[in-house]
Design an enzyme around this catalytic site. Structure first.
Site, PDB file in Angstrom:
ATOM      1  CD  GLU A 148      -2.858  -1.228   2.371  1.00 59.91           C
ATOM      2  OE1 GLU A 148      -2.798  -0.345   3.228  1.00 59.91           O
ATOM      3  OE2 GLU A 148      -3.685  -2.163   2.406  1.00 59.91           O
ATOM      4  CG  ASN A 189      -0.669  -7.091  -1.234  1.00 68.04           C
ATOM      5  OD1 ASN A 189      -1.218  -7.779  -2.095  1.00 68.04           O
ATOM      6  ND2 ASN A 189      -1.196  -6.903  -0.030  1.00 68.04           N
ATOM      7  CG  HIS A 225      -9.893  -5.637   0.931  1.00 64.58           C
ATOM      8  ND1 HIS A 225     -10.224  -6.755   1.677  1.00 64.58           N
ATOM      9  CD2 HIS A 225      -8.570  -5.434   1.123  1.00 64.58           C
ATOM     10  CE1 HIS A 225      -9.132  -7.197   2.294  1.00 64.58           C
ATOM     11  NE2 HIS A 225      -8.121  -6.422   1.968  1.00 64.58           N
ATOM     12  CD  GLU A 255      -4.715  -7.767   1.759  1.00 62.37           C
ATOM     13  OE1 GLU A 255      -5.549  -7.046   2.333  1.00 62.37           O
ATOM     14  OE2 GLU A 255      -3.482  -7.574   1.832  1.00 62.37           O
ATOM     15  CG  ASP A 257     -12.915  -8.752   2.053  1.00 64.79           C
ATOM     16  OD1 ASP A 257     -12.814  -7.769   1.295  1.00 64.79           O
ATOM     17  OD2 ASP A 257     -12.458  -8.759   3.214  1.00 64.79           O
TER      18      ASP A 257
END
Ligand SMILES: *[C@@H]1O[C@H](CO)[C@@H](O)[C@H](O)[C@H]1NC(C)=O
Length: 398
Positions: A148, A189, A225, A255, A257
Site C-alpha cells: 500500500e 501488494n 477488497h 485479500e 472479500d
C-alpha cells in the site's frame, strides 16, 4: 435468522468435487487460499475447514508477521505469533504468502515516533527486512515486501518511510529482501489496483522502474477488497491483470472479500455477490500468470469488515455459522466445478437448503440445483417448486 442450527457438520463440508483449492489447481492456478489469524485457531470448526487442503492450499498470516508484532522494540525480534501461523500452514502442507515487510500501518511506535535521519531509517528498514526474511527463509512462497505505497490518485502515500527516505525506500526494501532469500517471490501488494486507473498505473510504473534497474520484483498482489455491485467487470479485471503480466511479473488476488454496505443482504444482493466473486476468480483463471486467489478469511465470523466499516459485512464465502453463501457456488462454477451437492443458504431471513436430491421420477427436489453453466443434472423441479434463476452458474428449485 436463517434455519441452519441443526445441520450436521458433514453438511458444512462440501464434497471434493466442489472444493476450492482442488478446483483451482485443476484450472492451472497454484492455489486457492485464505488469510487467518492467531485468535481464530482455537475454533475447532474453523480449523477443520481451513486445514482442508481440498479447500485451501495457501495461508496468509493476517497480522502477526507485521512490524509491530515482529520487532516491537528496535532490534528485538519476536517471531512467536507469526510462527504459530507458519507452523499451522506447514503442518497442513499449505503454501504461505508471507505478509508483510514494509507498510505504513501496524508499525511499532519506535518507528512512527522515532527521530530519524535518512541514513538511520534506511539502516532500521534494512535490519528489519534482513532479520524477518532470514527467519522465514525457505518457508514462504512469496513475501509482500511493500504494502500500500500509493494513494488512490497514484501519488506516493506519505508515511514515515516516504517522508524520511523518499520513494527510494521501495527499491531499498526489494533489494534487501532479495539479498536474504534469493528464491522467495517478492511482491508489491495494494488495493484499488484491480482495474485500470491512476493507482494501477502507479503500481505498473513501480514494476517497470524496478525492472529497469534490475531490482528483483516477481509479483503484484491485488487485494480486491470489494463492495457488492460496484466491482470491476470481468473484462476490465482481465485487461488490468494483463497490463501487469506484460511487464514480466506474476499476479495474484491476495485479500479478496466482497462486502454488503447494508445488512442483511437481499436475495438479489446475494446473487450479485456470487457474480462479483465469480468475475474476480474467473479473471485470474483466464489470465496466464495469475497464480492464485486468497480470500481475506473465509468466514464472516472472522472478517475484518464489520469492525472497520460499521454496519457492513457478510463479505466472505462462509457465513458466521459456517454455512455457505451462494457466492461459494459461483466460485465453484467459475473454477469449473459442479455446484450440486451441499448446503446452500439463499436468503438471510427465510430459508436454509439441503443437498440437491433427485426424486425417483427424475425431478429435482426443493432447494436442489436445476440449471446453470456446466450443469448436467436434472432441470425439472418437483411439483410445487419452480426452477429459479440465481446467477449464470446456478438455478435452484424454490
Ligand atoms: C536517502 O538516501 C538514499 C540512499 O542514499 C537516497 O537514494 C535518497 O534519495 C535519500 N533520500 C533523501 C530524502 O535524501
Amino acid at each position: 435468522m436463517h434455519v441452519s442450527a441443526l445441520l450436521p457438520l458433514a453438511a458444512l463440508v462440501p464434497a471434493t468435487l466442489c472444493q476450492l483449492n482442488t478446483l483451482a489447481k485443476a484450472k492451472g492456478l497454484k492455489y486457492f487460499g485464505s488469510a487467518t489469524d492467531n485468535g481464530e485457531l482455537s475454533d475447532t470448526t474453523y480449523v477443520s475447514i481451513l486445514s482442508n487442503t481440498g479447500q485451501f492450499g495457501q495461508i496468509t498470516p493476517g497480522n502477526t508477521q507485521k512490524w509491530v508484532y515482529t520487532e516491537p522494540t528496535q532490534n528485538t525480534f519476536s517471531w512467536t505469533q507469526g510462527d504459530v501461523i507458519t507452523s499451522f500452514a506447514e503442518g497442513n502442507g499449505q503454501l504461505l504468502r508471507c505478509h508483510n515487510l514494509v507498510w505504513h500501518n501496524e508499525l511499532p511506535s519506535w518507528i512512527t515516533s522515532g527521530t530519524w535521519t535518512n541514513a538511520t531509517l534506511i539502516a532500521a528498514l534494512k535490519n528489519h527486512i534482513a532479520n524477518e526474511v532470514t527467519h522465514y527463509k525457505g518457508q514462504c512462497y512469496a513475501w509482500d515486501v511493500v504494502n500500500e505505497a500509493f494513494n488512490d490518485d497514484g501519488t506516493y502515500r506519505v508515511d514515515v518511510f516516504y517522508t524520511t527516505i523518499g520513494p527510494e525506500y521501495i527499491p531499498i526494501a526489494f533489494e534487501t529482501a532479495a539479498l536474504y532469500d534469493s528464491t522467495v517471490k517478492l511482491y508489491y501488494n495494494d488495493y484499488n489496483i484491480e482495474s485500470a486507473g491512476a493507482k494501477s498505473t502507479a503500481a505498473q510504473n513501480l514494476v517497470s522502474s524496478l525492472k529497469a534497474r534490475s531490482i528483483k520484483i516477481d509479483g503484484v498482489g491485488l487485494q480486491a477488497h470489494f463492495i457488492v455491485g460496484p466491482t470491476p467487470s470481468l473484462s476490465s479485471q482481465i485487461s488490468n491483470l494483463k497490463s501487469f503480466t506484460a511487464l514480466g511479473v506474476e499476479v495474484a488476488y491476495t485479500e479478496l472479500d466482497i462486502r454488503f454496505t447494508s445488512l442483511p443482504p437481499t436475495a438479489a444482493g446475494l446473487t450479485q455477490q456470487g457474480t462479483d466473486y465469480a468475475n474476480t476468480v474467473s479473471a485470474c483463471v483466464e489470465t496466464t500468470g495469475c497464480v492464485g486467489v486468497t480470500v481475506w478469511d473465509f468466514t464472516d465470523k472472522y472478517s475484518w469488515v464489520p469492525s472497520t466499516f460499521s454496519g457492513q459485512g457478510e463479505a466472505c464465502l462462509w457465513y458466521s455459522d459456517f454455512t455457505l453463501h451462494p457466492a461459494y457456488y459461483s466460485v465453484v462454477s467459475a473454477l469449473g466445478g459442479t455446484a450440486a451437492t451441499t448446503t446452500l443458504v439463499t436468503s438471510r431471513t427465510t430459508s436454509s437448503a439441503t443437498a440437491t436430491t433427485t426424486t425417483a421420477s427424475g425431478t429435482v427436489a426443493k432447494w436442489g440445483q436445476c440449471g446453470g453453466i456446466g450443469w448436467t443434472g436434472g432441470t425439472v423441479c418437483v411439483a410445487g417448486t419452480t426452477c429459479t434463476y440465481s446467477n449464470a452458474w446456478y438455478s435452484q428449485c424454490l
